[in-house]
Scaffold this motif. Structure first.
Motif, PDB file in Angstrom:
ATOM      1  N   ASN A  47      31.798 -47.242  40.680  1.00  0.00           N
ATOM      2  CA  ASN A  47      31.307 -45.896  41.905  1.00  0.00           C
ATOM      3  C   ASN A  47      32.734 -45.093  41.052  1.00  0.00           C
ATOM      4  O   ASN A  47      33.237 -45.237  41.760  1.00  0.00           O
ATOM      5  CB  ASN A  47      31.302 -46.531  42.600  1.00  0.00           C
ATOM      6  N   TRP A  49      32.641 -42.408  43.684  1.00  0.00           N
ATOM      7  CA  TRP A  49      32.093 -41.355  44.324  1.00  0.00           C
ATOM      8  C   TRP A  49      33.606 -41.112  45.205  1.00  0.00           C
ATOM      9  O   TRP A  49      34.233 -41.382  44.577  1.00  0.00           O
ATOM     10  CB  TRP A  49      31.227 -42.952  45.469  1.00  0.00           C
ATOM     11  N   ARG A  60      27.278 -43.563  46.958  1.00  0.00           N
ATOM     12  CA  ARG A  60      27.238 -45.008  48.051  1.00  0.00           C
ATOM     13  C   ARG A  60      25.513 -45.156  48.191  1.00  0.00           C
ATOM     14  O   ARG A  60      25.909 -46.200  47.851  1.00  0.00           O
ATOM     15  CB  ARG A  60      27.981 -44.595  49.350  1.00  0.00           C
TER      16      ARG A  60
END
Ligand code: FES
Length: 575
Positions: A47, A49, A60
């Motif tokens: 990820n 993010w 998320r």
């Protein structure tokens, strides 16, 4: 799980000994039941993010949707963060960190109990960084792009990320827009989650993900705010578990045929010049020699049919409603410009995925007989100014300027450009060729997106919006103009670009693929003897590692020690 298969993660979680105890026990502090460790595929969700990467700020939620799919298919999802590269905030340029992020991805996958990964990508450099890192481990992987923002709107007009920043700032300089209006347009441009919604680098790379077969159909275009983006993430979660069971690796998907498809799609969509660098680097990670000549050869006969800014009129939301990349793939396939058998993460070939795809709007995705630009793709130039190549995007250039001879006005670096550009005494007119040095991979460092340097105010005030510009820099995919980029070797590496002086004549001939500095070899040699490399902006640390090892633009700006196959994280025999 499939009977008899033992996944790599079992080496961590499968043992009935002290090590197995330790690996499972600490993971259980997150409330994980025993059966999660029963030998099922463990899927990493990689990820990017970060609130500092606004284009990936919704990841998320996206990761949660991927997890649903993984659980449903009987896998065990484990989300982990990697370095996130936010194009608008990072200094000196996000590109400086693409390779560092790829190392983070590669080592995170190698070091952990993962059998496959879902790569959450969005903002420009996050896509190549994650693909490159995962490719170096040759794991089963699916990329899920975060999706573009909804179309920008300002005073009844559609406005595009980046493209209208350039346009509006030139309008302010030329006196056609007030500062209040300029500030007002800010919130209208970025009005939802997602990445730039022009055919900039992020949208281009999301298209490359799909064209390479690394993403599911429609990965490129579904807006971030559209519920179908979540559905795609959910399905990707299911699919990666099957891919691990079937042992479908990135090397099965990232074949030469897949790269050829991606180069052609880039031509058809009028994609960013940055894709040239990123795809060459990615190919290098899987041992495929994709080079500039491939880009020129494969893209030459591909008309640009997607009418999106910066080359055209529309935006990514329109592209999705028109049919998105599947409609483009179908058109390429019917025109004989597709390797139809290239396999994709869906488990089907690219042609099987798209052969029935409909085009719902012939204005946005045009017919090959009525293209936006006859010759899309990327023009690769050669000559004494760029012996190792330079690129130009014909669909973003002015037709009349693609054959041009003019007097050089030279900027030694970006600071010199900023000092001089609006000096009323600068000896420049619209027939000149603006030359910017020391903005390449080593020189900047990181090869900033400054190649589309703005025109002098006094020329803009005449209503002129384009001039020939040449540099060793890159250009934002949202930008436009007759801009020669990626000159190799770069000035800081002693390329001929370093030797150009004010008043030299330069000839650009895009049709003939030539870029020449009209200075004798003797004179160039004299200048070369007097030249010395600029001092690096920083010694030590990552920047020094980067400058010492980065390859030139024609080689994809990867680090020399990262190119090539270092061995799969998941040995085939472990299955
Ligand atoms: Fe992130 Fe454009 S700034 S995609």
């Amino acid at each position: 799980m499939a009977k008899g298969k033992k996944y790599r993660s079992s080496e961590w979680f499968g043992g009935a000994d002290k090590d197995g105890f330790a690996h499972r026990s600490w993971m259980k502090n997150q409330g994980r039941p025993d059966d999660q460790f029963d030998g099922r595929p463990v899927i990493g969700i990689c990820n990017t993010w970060s609130e500092l990467t606004p284009c990936n700020g919704h990841f998320r939620d996206l990761a949660e949707r991927v997890k649903r799919g993984i659980y449903e298919a009987g896998g065990f999802p484990l989300e982990f963060p990697v370095m996130s590269l936010g194009e608008t905030n990072l200094r000196p340029t996000a590109m400086l960190y693409r390779n560092l992020a790829s190392m983070d991805v590669e080592e995170s996958i190698r070091a952990n109990p993962l059998d496959g990964v879902v790569l959450l990508v969005g903002c420009d450099k996050t896509t190549p960084a994650l693909l490159m890192g995962a490719a170096s481990c040759d794991v089963p992987a699916i990329a899920v792009s975060g999706g573009p923002m909804l179309n920008g709107r300002y005073r009844g007009e559609q406005i595009g990320s980046g493209t209208h920043v350039w346009k509006f700032s030139e309008d302010v300089k030329a006196g056609n827009m007030t500062m209040d209006e300029f500030m007002d347009a800010e919130s209208g441009m970025s009005r939802s989650i997602g990445h730039c919604m022009t055919m900039g680098t992020a949208s281009t790379m999301a298209n490359m993900v799909e064209a390479l077969g690394m993403g599911l159909p429609s990965n490129a275009a579904i807006p971030a705010a559209d519920a179908r983006r979540f559905t795609l993430a959910h399905i990707a979660g299911r699919r990666i578990v099957e891919m691990v069971r079937d042992d479908v690796r990135m090397s099965n998907i990232l074949t030469r045929e897949a790269f050829e498809n991606a180069v052609r799609v880039n031509g058809a969509i009028g994609g960013s010049t940055n894709a040239v660098i990123h795809l060459i680097a990615l190919a290098g990670r899987v041992g495929i020699d994709l080079n500039l000549d491939d880009w020129d050869r494969l893209g030459k006969d591909v008309p640009t049919i997607v009418d999106l800014m910066p080359s055209g009129r529309f935006l990514m939301e329109d592209y999705y409603y028109a049919g998105g990349q599947p409609a483009v793939i179908r058109a390429l396939g019917e025109a004989g410009l597709l390797n139809k058998d290239a396999i994709t993460v869906s488990g089907q070939t690219i042609w099987e995925n798209c052969k029935e795809a409909a085009n719902f709007d012939g204005e946005v995705i045009r017919d090959f007989k009525k293209p936006l630009t006859e010759s899309g793709g990327i023009a690769v130039l050669r000559g004494n100014l760029c012996p190792d190549g330079a690129v130009l995007k014909p669909s973003a250039a002015t037709l009349e300027l693609m054959q041009h001879r003019g007097r050089a006005v030279v900027f030694e670096n970006i600071e010199h450009y900023k000092e001089r550009i609006d000096d009323p005494d600068l000896d420049i007119d619209e027939t000149c060729v603006m030359v910017l040095k020391n903005c390449g991979p080593r020189g900047y460092p990181g090869m900033a997106e400054v190649g589309n340097m703005g025109l002098p105010s006094k020329i803009l005030a005449k209503g002129i919006t384009d001039m020939v510009r040449i540099s060793d820099a890159r250009m934002s995919g949202t930008a436009y103009g007759t801009v020669v980029l990626h000159v190799a070797p770069e000035a800081a590496a002693g390329g001929a670009l370093a030797l150009v002086q004010d008043g030299d004549m330069i000839e650009l001939d895009v049709a003939g693929r030539r870029l020449n500095l009209e200075v004798s070899e003797d004179e160039l040699e004299r200048r070369r003897q007097a030249w010395s490399a600029p001092e690096p902006s920083m010694r030590g640390g990552y920047q020094q590692l980067y400058v010492d090892h980065v390859l030139q633009a024609d080689k994809g700006c990867d680090m020399d020690f990262l190119v090539g196959n270092r061995g799969a994280a998941v040995p085939r025999e472990s299955h």
